[in-house]
Design an enzyme around this catalytic site. Structure first.
Site, PDB file in Angstrom:
ATOM      1  N   HIS A 120      41.042  39.925  40.353  1.00 17.32           N
ATOM      2  CA  HIS A 120      39.898  40.701  39.864  1.00 17.32           C
ATOM      3  C   HIS A 120      39.684  41.830  40.879  1.00 17.32           C
ATOM      4  O   HIS A 120      38.785  41.744  41.721  1.00 17.32           O
ATOM      5  CB  HIS A 120      38.633  39.839  39.778  1.00 17.32           C
ATOM      6  CG  HIS A 120      38.678  38.738  38.765  1.00 17.32           C
ATOM      7  ND1 HIS A 120      39.350  37.556  38.949  1.00 17.32           N
ATOM      8  CD2 HIS A 120      38.109  38.650  37.534  1.00 17.32           C
ATOM      9  CE1 HIS A 120      39.196  36.783  37.880  1.00 17.32           C
ATOM     10  NE2 HIS A 120      38.445  37.419  37.006  1.00 17.32           N
ATOM     11  N   TRP A 132      34.148  44.006  37.223  1.00 22.35           N
ATOM     12  CA  TRP A 132      33.255  43.943  36.062  1.00 22.35           C
ATOM     13  C   TRP A 132      32.553  45.271  35.764  1.00 22.35           C
ATOM     14  O   TRP A 132      31.630  45.323  34.969  1.00 22.35           O
ATOM     15  CB  TRP A 132      32.216  42.827  36.257  1.00 22.35           C
ATOM     16  CG  TRP A 132      32.829  41.467  36.161  1.00 22.35           C
ATOM     17  CD1 TRP A 132      32.930  40.696  35.044  1.00 22.35           C
ATOM     18  CD2 TRP A 132      33.451  40.732  37.220  1.00 22.35           C
ATOM     19  NE1 TRP A 132      33.597  39.528  35.355  1.00 22.35           N
ATOM     20  CE2 TRP A 132      33.916  39.514  36.673  1.00 22.35           C
ATOM     21  CE3 TRP A 132      33.671  40.972  38.579  1.00 22.35           C
ATOM     22  CZ2 TRP A 132      34.591  38.544  37.431  1.00 22.35           C
ATOM     23  CZ3 TRP A 132      34.334  40.016  39.343  1.00 22.35           C
ATOM     24  CH2 TRP A 132      34.785  38.818  38.762  1.00 22.35           C
ATOM     25  N   GLU A 183      42.709  39.143  30.287  1.00 17.07           N
ATOM     26  CA  GLU A 183      41.553  39.328  29.384  1.00 17.07           C
ATOM     27  C   GLU A 183      41.293  40.804  29.075  1.00 17.07           C
ATOM     28  O   GLU A 183      40.154  41.234  28.950  1.00 17.07           O
ATOM     29  CB  GLU A 183      40.305  38.653  29.970  1.00 17.07           C
ATOM     30  CG  GLU A 183      40.524  37.156  30.184  1.00 17.07           C
ATOM     31  CD  GLU A 183      39.373  36.443  30.896  1.00 17.07           C
ATOM     32  OE1 GLU A 183      38.316  37.048  31.109  1.00 17.07           O
ATOM     33  OE2 GLU A 183      39.567  35.252  31.233  1.00 17.07           O
ATOM     34  N   TRP A 188      34.803  43.360  29.320  1.00 23.43           N
ATOM     35  CA  TRP A 188      34.016  43.151  30.540  1.00 23.43           C
ATOM     36  C   TRP A 188      34.659  43.675  31.816  1.00 23.43           C
ATOM     37  O   TRP A 188      34.004  43.808  32.834  1.00 23.43           O
ATOM     38  CB  TRP A 188      33.661  41.666  30.694  1.00 23.43           C
ATOM     39  CG  TRP A 188      34.778  40.710  30.385  1.00 23.43           C
ATOM     40  CD1 TRP A 188      35.706  40.248  31.257  1.00 23.43           C
ATOM     41  CD2 TRP A 188      35.070  40.100  29.125  1.00 23.43           C
ATOM     42  NE1 TRP A 188      36.566  39.389  30.623  1.00 23.43           N
ATOM     43  CE2 TRP A 188      36.199  39.275  29.315  1.00 23.43           C
ATOM     44  CE3 TRP A 188      34.487  40.165  27.847  1.00 23.43           C
ATOM     45  CZ2 TRP A 188      36.771  38.523  28.278  1.00 23.43           C
ATOM     46  CZ3 TRP A 188      35.058  39.421  26.823  1.00 23.43           C
ATOM     47  CH2 TRP A 188      36.169  38.609  27.039  1.00 23.43           C
ATOM     48  N   GLU A 289      43.791  30.001  31.187  1.00 23.98           N
ATOM     49  CA  GLU A 289      42.440  29.768  31.718  1.00 23.98           C
ATOM     50  C   GLU A 289      41.551  29.195  30.639  1.00 23.98           C
ATOM     51  O   GLU A 289      41.529  29.705  29.516  1.00 23.98           O
ATOM     52  CB  GLU A 289      41.790  31.102  32.100  1.00 23.98           C
ATOM     53  CG  GLU A 289      41.610  31.362  33.549  1.00 23.98           C
ATOM     54  CD  GLU A 289      40.742  32.594  33.772  1.00 23.98           C
ATOM     55  OE1 GLU A 289      39.549  32.588  33.415  1.00 23.98           O
ATOM     56  OE2 GLU A 289      41.272  33.571  34.301  1.00 23.98           O
ATOM     57  N   ARG A 325      37.259  27.457  38.111  1.00 25.61           N
ATOM     58  CA  ARG A 325      36.841  26.870  39.374  1.00 25.61           C
ATOM     59  C   ARG A 325      35.572  25.996  39.291  1.00 25.61           C
ATOM     60  O   ARG A 325      34.732  26.173  38.413  1.00 25.61           O
ATOM     61  CB  ARG A 325      36.644  27.983  40.402  1.00 25.61           C
ATOM     62  CG  ARG A 325      35.511  28.937  40.064  1.00 25.61           C
ATOM     63  CD  ARG A 325      35.646  30.254  40.810  1.00 25.61           C
ATOM     64  NE  ARG A 325      34.364  30.977  40.807  1.00 25.61           N
ATOM     65  CZ  ARG A 325      33.574  31.055  41.869  1.00 25.61           C
ATOM     66  NH1 ARG A 325      33.911  30.506  42.999  1.00 25.61           N
ATOM     67  NH2 ARG A 325      32.426  31.714  41.789  1.00 25.61           N
TER      68      ARG A 325
END
Ligand code: BMA
Length: 370
Positions: A120, A132, A183, A188, A289, A325
């Site tokens: 990320h 994000w 994703e 997002w 995921e 997580r």
């Protein structure tokens, strides 16, 4: 004489089902591919993000693992997160020190587990913006020809240096899966569908993998993993950078498992799209995921997750499923000892084709895949 023929026949049969280790590739990443490829139809590895680093009630305690303490064995796959590494931070965005991550990766590999990395990253256009940030266009500025391409390359250099440092004492590169730009079909992330075109994402994905492989000489498996916003193979491939770049085709999916609005049939069909594409192109299919935040359903593992790849279904051909997580009591996606879902988790991992570490190691040994 009869006995001799039986002995010969036995050997011939054995050589058909097992492959001698000498035939396995010497390149660690290729060997990992061969191992994962051999699982198809036999088992599904259970994986967990950050499993060795912390759990719901503990942090950085040698040997601890919520999975182990609940089910008596470690995950067969460990996920780690790189966010922050590109800026030279010493801890990732979830406060995991990269030095410790380095140790956990080595340890996990020595235990026999598969290692996978998510990322990320902060924006290379404005490094104060996290993954994000979905207000500012980034991707078109960091791909080749873009105003911030060189900054992005510098970010990749840091990732490359970390990957390259993942070696055994003998200096052998530890094999791993890298799953960038995940994703992208959601809105997002700055590399998501609200801020860039499929073509830009494909360029970004291609550049990332080619730069790490060709310019940095790294050997690893790459994974493509959109979220669940697709209902056909064509839609699944909207952002796909190409068969020559990708080794593992996956899906992230939390949405179809949300309590109250579950759609397990949809989840299964999507996994089957992924499996179908993997079969056609000789890739590995994976459920990259998932999880349920705060695990508010005590039977989630057997009655929800497991139902997305029911026994005997095509979806059961995925090589692994990774749960997100377990940060603390307000943010955890798997189970932990004492939690009301623990018994169901134990039942889930006892399912014949769901494998924790011992099952995976036994399979590799029995099939001379080590
Ligand atoms: C998200 C959440 C965040 C975390 C991020 C990266 O899904 O778990 O808390 O920072 O992943 O690991």
């Amino acid at each position: 004489m009869k006995l001799f023929f039986l002995f010969l026949l036995g050997n011939v049969l054995l050589s058909c089902v097992t492959r001698p280790s000498e035939n396995l590739s010497h390149n660690p990443a290729d060997k990992l591919f061969e191992q994962l490829n051999a699982i198809k139809n036999n088992g599904i590895l259970f994986g967990h993000q950050d499993d060795l680093a912390y759990g719901v009630h503990w942090k950085y305690k040698e040997g601890r693992s919520d999975t182990y303490e609940t089910a008596g064995d470690y995950p067969a796959l460990f996920g780690w997160e790189l966010g922050g590494l590109e800026l030279g931070h010493s801890v990732n965005l979830d406060s995991v020190p990269f030095e410790k991550m380095h140790e956990f990766v080595l340890k996990g590999y020595q235990m026999g587990a598969v290692i996978t990395f998510s990322w990320h990253p902060y924006s290379a256009v404005d490094t104060t913006k996290s993954a994000w940030d979905n207000d500012h266009k980034v991707v078109k500025h960091i791909i080749p020809g873009g105003s911030h391409h060189e900054v992005f390359k510098d970010h990749l250099d840091k990732v490359a240096a970390f990957f390259s440092s993942l070696r055994t004492e003998e200096g052998q590169q530890i094999p791993f899966i890298f799953r960038p730009w995940h994703e992208m079909d959601g809105g997002w992330f700055w590399w998501g569908s609200s801020l860039c075109t499929p073509d830009e994402v494909k360029k970004l994905f291609r550049f990332t993998i080619e730069y790490l492989r060709n310019d940095k000489g790294l050997n690893f498996l790459s994974a493509y993993s959109p979220d669940n916003h697709f209902n056909s193979e064509e839609e699944y491939l909207t952002w796909y950078p190409g068969d020559d770049i990708v080794d593992i085709v996956g899906m992230d999916n939390y949405g179809d498992f949300r309590v109250g609005s579950e759609n397990l049939e949809a989840a299964r069909q999507k996994l089957e799209i992924v499996v179908g594409y993997a079969e056609k192109t000789d890739k590995i299919a994976a459920f990259t995921e998932t999880g349920l935040d705060r695990m508010t359903d005590n039977k989630w593992f057997t009655q929800k997750l497991g139902e997305a790849f029911p026994k005997g279904s095509e979806a059961e051909k995925i090589a692994y499923v990774m749960l997100w997580r377990n940060a603390d009591t307000t943010h955890f996606f798997s189970t932990y000892p004492g939690h009301s879902s623990a018994a169901d988790f134990k039942k889930f991992v006892r399912r014949e084709k769901v494998w924790l570490l011992e099952d995976w190691n036994r399979f590799k040994k029995e099939n001379k895949l080590e």
